[in-house]
Enzyme design. Structure first.
Site, PDB file in Angstrom:
ATOM      1  N   SER A 182       0.851  -1.186   0.000  1.00  0.00           N
ATOM      2  CA  SER A 182       0.000   0.000   0.000  1.00  0.00           C
ATOM      3  C   SER A 182       0.888   1.238   0.000  1.00  0.00           C
ATOM      4  O   SER A 182       1.726   1.396   0.887  1.00  0.00           O
ATOM      5  CB  SER A 182      -0.908   0.003   1.234  1.00  0.00           C
ATOM      6  OG  SER A 182      -1.770  -1.115   1.235  1.00  0.00           O
TER       7      SER A 182
ATOM      8  N   GLY B 150      -0.280   4.455   0.103  1.00  0.00           N
ATOM      9  CA  GLY B 150      -1.104   5.592   0.491  1.00  0.00           C
ATOM     10  C   GLY B 150      -1.941   6.120  -0.656  1.00  0.00           C
ATOM     11  O   GLY B 150      -2.516   5.358  -1.433  1.00  0.00           O
ATOM     12  N   ALA B 151      -1.974   7.435  -0.790  1.00  0.00           N
ATOM     13  CA  ALA B 151      -2.803   8.059  -1.816  1.00  0.00           C
ATOM     14  C   ALA B 151      -2.321   7.768  -3.223  1.00  0.00           C
ATOM     15  O   ALA B 151      -3.068   7.960  -4.194  1.00  0.00           O
ATOM     16  CB  ALA B 151      -2.834   9.575  -1.581  1.00  0.00           C
TER      17      ALA B 151
ATOM     18  N   GLY C 129      -1.506   4.793  -4.519  1.00  0.00           N
ATOM     19  CA  GLY C 129      -2.025   3.551  -5.076  1.00  0.00           C
ATOM     20  C   GLY C 129      -1.463   2.327  -4.393  1.00  0.00           C
ATOM     21  O   GLY C 129      -0.945   2.397  -3.267  1.00  0.00           O
TER      22      GLY C 129
ATOM     23  N   GLY D 139      -6.205  -0.451   4.772  1.00  0.00           N
ATOM     24  CA  GLY D 139      -5.263  -1.473   4.323  1.00  0.00           C
ATOM     25  C   GLY D 139      -5.780  -2.872   4.566  1.00  0.00           C
ATOM     26  O   GLY D 139      -5.558  -3.783   3.759  1.00  0.00           O
ATOM     27  N   ASP D 140      -6.497  -3.050   5.674  1.00  0.00           N
ATOM     28  CA  ASP D 140      -7.076  -4.355   5.980  1.00  0.00           C
ATOM     29  C   ASP D 140      -8.185  -4.689   4.989  1.00  0.00           C
ATOM     30  O   ASP D 140      -8.327  -5.835   4.561  1.00  0.00           O
ATOM     31  CB  ASP D 140      -7.625  -4.366   7.405  1.00  0.00           C
ATOM     32  CG  ASP D 140      -6.603  -3.872   8.408  1.00  0.00           C
ATOM     33  OD1 ASP D 140      -5.414  -4.211   8.255  1.00  0.00           O
ATOM     34  OD2 ASP D 140      -6.983  -3.134   9.335  1.00  0.00           O
TER      35      ASP D 140
END
Length: 315
Positions: free
Chosen positions: A220, A222-223, A225, A251-252
């Site tokens: 992950s 973040g913003a 992608g 994220g989960d």
């Protein structure tokens, strides 16, 4: 069936506030109480998608009883392992501009007998599992090698295992060759011991985790992608997000989407991105239902933008 293992679950209280000002009395505009912990959130997201899941977790005290009650109310099967210490309570403060401040308690210390009971519960319930998702920090009392042991046991029983943890627990578990690991950018940077400034840096770091034992890496960013690197290549996924309300559990939710869609390849990455994007638009740690997803907003490509500078570089 997706079995989740959360060795350090929590009771999560989220307060929505206009702005966080130290030393001031702040009146919340909204509040939620949810069962928490990374594996618990994966189970919640799987259940919200209408799929079967079972959550294995140690629970103790009044907070633990409330966690079990809340999960049961959401139709999630729970295999609780009773422990003497009280389940931890965490607090999240979500500001109107999307900034999130979290206070995570340490949680109880598990005794050797409680550790063995937890392993026994995983062993008992893993026979029917298509995937086992081991997620989150380890509580006091469990050695950093604990996840490595779970991965080895899962593989010996024929199950595939996804791992979402960090630090020494991640590094030791890599030697047991988990089928997929899901770090965020900070955890990926820490695992390879250097900063990440671009998507290309993240690709190289993911390849190093594969060289250390991970069969696939779902990262992950973040913003910017999400990135998937496995034995077939690398893919990059993004989605349009109208507004960020809370990234707790996003994220989960992404990991749940990935596993629901089979747990490999670009189609699973697209599902992960769709679930993560939907989750950030919901309050607290609410998990998205199929009605919340917008698959048309998702783009997945094998033409990874390696020169793209990360919005939040990890130093």
């Amino acid at each position: 069936m997706i079995l989740t293992v959360t060795p350090n679950p929590s009771l999560d209280r989220t307060y929505e506030v206009p702005v966080l000002e130290r030393g001031e009395v702040i009146r919340a505009s909204g509040e939620r109480t949810d069962p928490g912990g990374k594996g618990v959130n994966v189970s919640r997201a799987v259940a919200a998608a209408g799929r079967r899941t079972l959550a294995v977790l140690p629970l103790g005290g009044a907070p633990g009883a409330l966690v079990a009650e809340l999960l049961d109310a959401q139709g999630i099967d729970v295999a609780p392992v009773p422990v003497a210490g009280a389940t931890r309570s965490n607090i999240a403060l979500a500001e109107a501009d999307g900034v999130l401040t979290k206070i995570n308690a340490p949680g109880p210390e598990l005794t050797p007998a409680e550790e063995e009971a937890l392993l026994g519960a995983v062993r008992t319930h893993s026979a029917d599992a298509d995937w086992i998702a081991c997620c989150g920090s380890l509580p006091r009392g469990l050695a950093p090698s604990w996840y490595a042991d779970v991965v080895a046991r899962a593989h010996s029983g024929g199950a595939r295992i996804a791992l979402d943890t960090s630090g020494e627990a991640l590094l030791q578990a890599l030697r047991a060759r988990p089928d997929v690991v899901k770090p965020n950018a900070g955890e990926l940077s820490a695992a390879v011991g250097r900063p990440l400034s671009t998507v290309g840096d993240a690709v190289k770091a993911a390849e190093e985790l594969r060289a250390m034992g991970a069969r696939a890496v779902l990262a992950s960013l973040g913003a910017d992608g999400q990135l998937l690197v496995d034995g077939e290549g690398a893919w990059f996924g993004t989605a349009r997000v109208a507004a960020v309300r809370s990234n707790v559990g996003a994220g989960d939710s992404s990991l749940a989407g990935f596993l629901i869609a089979g747990g490999s390849g670009p189609e699973a990455l697209a599902s992960a991105v769709a679930h993560g994007a939907a989750a950030v638009g919901l309050p607290g740690s609410v998990m998205p239902t199929p009605a919340d997803l917008d698959p048309a907003s998702v783009t997945v490509t094998s033409d990874v933008p390696v020169d793209l500078v990360l919005t939040e570089p990890v130093s």
